[in-house]
Design an enzyme around this catalytic site. Structure first.
Site, short mmCIF file in Angstrom:
data_model
loop_
_atom_site.label_atom_id
_atom_site.label_comp_id
_atom_site.label_asym_id
_atom_site.label_seq_id
_atom_site.Cartn_x
_atom_site.Cartn_y
_atom_site.Cartn_z
N ASP A 58 38.40 15.30 31.02
CA ASP A 58 38.17 14.47 32.20
C ASP A 58 39.07 14.96 33.34
OD1 ASP A 58 39.41 11.70 33.66
OD2 ASP A 58 37.23 11.90 33.53
N ILE A 59 38.56 14.99 34.54
CA ILE A 59 39.36 15.38 35.70
C ILE A 59 39.87 14.10 36.36
CG2 ILE A 59 39.35 16.53 37.95
CD1 ILE A 59 39.08 18.38 35.46
N HIS A 140 34.84 25.69 50.71
CA HIS A 140 35.52 26.04 51.96
C HIS A 140 36.58 25.01 52.25
CE1 HIS A 140 33.89 23.20 55.07
NE2 HIS A 140 32.80 23.19 54.33
N ASP A 152 34.21 16.87 54.19
CA ASP A 152 33.71 18.21 54.52
C ASP A 152 34.84 19.10 55.01
OD1 ASP A 152 31.49 19.66 57.02
OD2 ASP A 152 32.21 20.42 55.09
N GLU A 186 34.25 28.60 57.23
CA GLU A 186 32.86 28.32 56.84
C GLU A 186 32.15 27.67 58.00
OE1 GLU A 186 31.35 25.20 56.44
OE2 GLU A 186 29.53 25.81 55.41
N GLU A 187 32.86 26.81 58.71
CA GLU A 187 32.22 26.06 59.80
C GLU A 187 31.84 26.94 60.98
OE1 GLU A 187 32.59 22.10 57.96
OE2 GLU A 187 31.23 23.23 59.24
N ASP A 215 30.58 21.97 48.33
CA ASP A 215 30.81 21.67 49.74
C ASP A 215 30.29 20.26 49.98
OD1 ASP A 215 29.77 23.31 52.87
OD2 ASP A 215 30.93 21.49 52.47
N ASP A 317 34.63 11.44 41.67
CA ASP A 317 35.01 11.50 40.25
C ASP A 317 33.90 12.18 39.44
OD1 ASP A 317 36.01 8.93 37.80
OD2 ASP A 317 36.30 11.11 37.87
N ASP A 321 34.17 15.88 37.59
CA ASP A 321 33.96 16.04 36.14
C ASP A 321 32.81 16.99 35.85
OD1 ASP A 321 34.75 12.54 35.43
OD2 ASP A 321 36.03 14.32 35.47
N1 DTR Z 1 26.90 23.26 56.13
C1 DTR Z 1 27.86 22.43 55.41
C2 DTR Z 1 27.31 21.08 55.07
C3 DTR Z 1 25.98 21.11 54.45
C4 DTR Z 1 24.86 20.69 55.03
N2 DTR Z 1 23.84 20.83 54.13
C5 DTR Z 1 24.31 21.36 53.02
C6 DTR Z 1 23.70 21.70 51.82
C7 DTR Z 1 24.45 22.27 50.83
C8 DTR Z 1 25.82 22.49 51.01
C9 DTR Z 1 26.43 22.14 52.23
C10 DTR Z 1 25.66 21.58 53.20
C11 DTR Z 1 29.10 22.23 56.25
O1 DTR Z 1 29.01 21.64 57.32
O2 DTR Z 1 30.18 22.60 55.79
ZN ZN Z 2 30.82 21.19 57.81
ZN ZN Z 3 31.23 21.93 54.44
#
Ligand code: DTR
Ligand code: ZN
Ligand code: ZN
Length: 455
Positions: A58-59, A140, A152, A186-187, A215, A317, A321
């Site tokens: 379990d985490i 990310h 996010d 990533e953004e 993500d 959670d 897991d």
């Molecule tokens: N692009 C990602 C958020 C995101 C939107 N749709 C999906 C589907 C699968 C993974 C991530 C995402 C972000 O804003 O970081």
């Molecule tokens: Zn994002």
């Molecule tokens: Zn994201």
């Protein structure tokens, strides 16, 4: 068992069974001690310990949330965000790296430039496993500039961090090699992960059996979405959730929208989990997952309100897991302790001064990967005419002391021949450990005959 309410006898004539001290981190059992050859070298584990594929542990969602709290603090202290090119991002990298270094991972920070600013990827390898077969989990770590980016993507970053730390705590020995990564920028368009894949030699890329991307895994109005890019990897997650009676849907909005895309484009099998962003939860989805229909899965997506308050703990959670389940399942390892049951011991006798200073008997441990286990066995053989006089401690390589036995004025029995179990998972296994013994009352004498550690 000593009669706690028995008559108080004059000290010399009392012969009572002793209660060995047990504490939260230490439990003790009385065991006979086999005779050991003088100056025995560390002995390998009993041959033939069969490795068995272990079920994932379990985490701790509390630990995952503690990482999120740290990332929130970092954003608060750095202009409110953890975005590429800002101080909050590098501070986030430093936090994650510090945890992994302390746990025994081999970490690498890869730099790149984007939009005129330096970006960083953090790669962490768990030593061991077949280097020709890599199971790779990534998230990310950067946020948008508008906010702290806790869902996010602090959520995915914290989830895989706690899975990695649990690998170390468990002394997990995967058959395949485990790698974890925290991507930058990533953004800005999957910049960090693209940079990684682009510089990876084809031969190295072909060793990656699976790249798993996480993500957004703690959305406040969560859905349970599974990437459908690879049927087998999709099945690993769907089977897990089915076992928990949690319905899932395949992730349809994400193609190309997160860090799995560069790996997929390079021919690597990818999978992952997602709890939803700015799309709206439907009535049928609310019926199976709960939450609020007609509202976004994450109404704070890319907003300043994406803080620690923007997390659904149950989703965080369950998804953490599920990550552990996938990592353990795909890497096919065992729970043999990091040392494989290796024994390190001292057979040097050491006199204990009567009512005097503590003495210490050292044992040097080497060749054990990562941290000591949470159930480190400490076998002691102390000969003494009145064991109630004795205080016994284990001292780890860090200098931290673990109490094994307290003094006890009504424990007149002789000798301490026992095996204690100590949670030493906060210590690096390799280094010098010591058994510290002090005789705190006059008239009786003894010596340490020997002691040993079993990893
Ligand atoms: N692009 C990602 C958020 C995101 C939107 N749709 C999906 C589907 C699968 C993974 C991530 C995402 C972000 O804003 O970081
Ligand atoms: Zn994002
Ligand atoms: Zn994201």
């Amino acid at each position: 068992m000593r009669d706690l309410n028995g008559p108080t006898l004059p000290r010399r004539s009392r012969r009572t069974a002793a209660l060995l001290t047990t504490g939260a981190a230490v439990t003790a059992t009385l065991l006979g001690v086999s005779s050991v050859p003088a100056n025995a070298a560390p002995t390998a584990a009993a041959a033939g310990r069969s490795a068995r594929t272990a079920a994932a542990p379990d985490i701790s969602v509390a630990n995952v949330k503690a990482h999120l709290a740290q990332l929130q603090s970092i954003a608060n202290a750095n202009g409110g965000n953890r975005a590429h090119g800002r101080s909050g991002y590098k501070a986030s990298i430093d936090y994650v790296k510090g945890k992994l270094d302390a746990a025994g991972f081999t970490t690498t920070v890869q730099q790149f430039t984007s939009n005129g600013a330096t970006g960083y990827n953090l790669i962490a390898d768990w030593p061991g496993g077949d280097a020709g077969h890599v199971v790779f989990a990534g998230s990310h770590l950067d946020s948008v500039s508008r906010g702290a980016g806790i869902n996010d993507n602090g959520s995915g970053s914290a989830g895989i961090l706690e899975v990695a730390l649990t690998v170390a705590k468990q002394g997990y020995k995967p058959d395949k090699h485990l790698r974890f990564a925290w991507w930058g920028a990533e953004e800005l368009g999957l910049v960090g992960s693209q940079n990684y894949v682009r510089q990876l030699p084809a031969a190295e890329r072909q060793k990656i059996d699976a790249y798993l991307n996480f993500d957004m895994i703690g959305s406040p109005n969560p859905g349970y979405f599974v990437y459908d890019d690879d049927p087998q990897l999709e099945g690993v997650f769907k089977d897990y959730f089915a076992g928990k009676n949690i319905p899932t849907e395949i992730e349809t909005e994400g193609d190309g929208r997160s860090d799995h895309a560069p790996f997929k484009n390079a021919g690597v099998r990818v999978g992952g989990l997602f709890s939803g962003a700015d799309y709206t939860k439907s009535a049928s989805q609310a019926a199976k997952w709960g939450g609020t229909a007609g509202q976004p899965f994450d109404r704070c997506y890319h907003s300043s309100c994406d803080t620690t308050a923007n997390i659904n703990d149950t989703a965080l959670d369950n998804n953490s897991d599920a990550i552990a389940h996938a990592v353990w399942t795909l890497s096919g390892g065992s729970t043999t302790p990091p040392g494989g049951g290796k024994v390190f011991e001292s057979t040097s006798a050491l006199d204990i001064p009567d009512a005097g200073a503590a003495v210490e008997s050292p044992v040097t441990v080497g060749g054990v990967t990562g941290n000591a286990p949470s159930a480190l066995k400490v076998g002691v053989d102390i000969r003494h005419s009145y064991r109630g006089d004795l205080v016994v401690d284990l001292v780890g390589p860090s200098g931290k002391t673990y109490r094994l036995k307290d003094a006890s004025s009504n424990d007149s029995a002789a000798d301490v021949v026992a095996t204690y179990t100590v949670n030493a998972s906060g210590e690096h296994a390799d280094g010098t450990w010591k058994l510290r013994v002090q005789d705190v009352a006059a008239q009786d004498t003894g010596r340490i005959n020997g002691w040993k550690l079993t990893f």
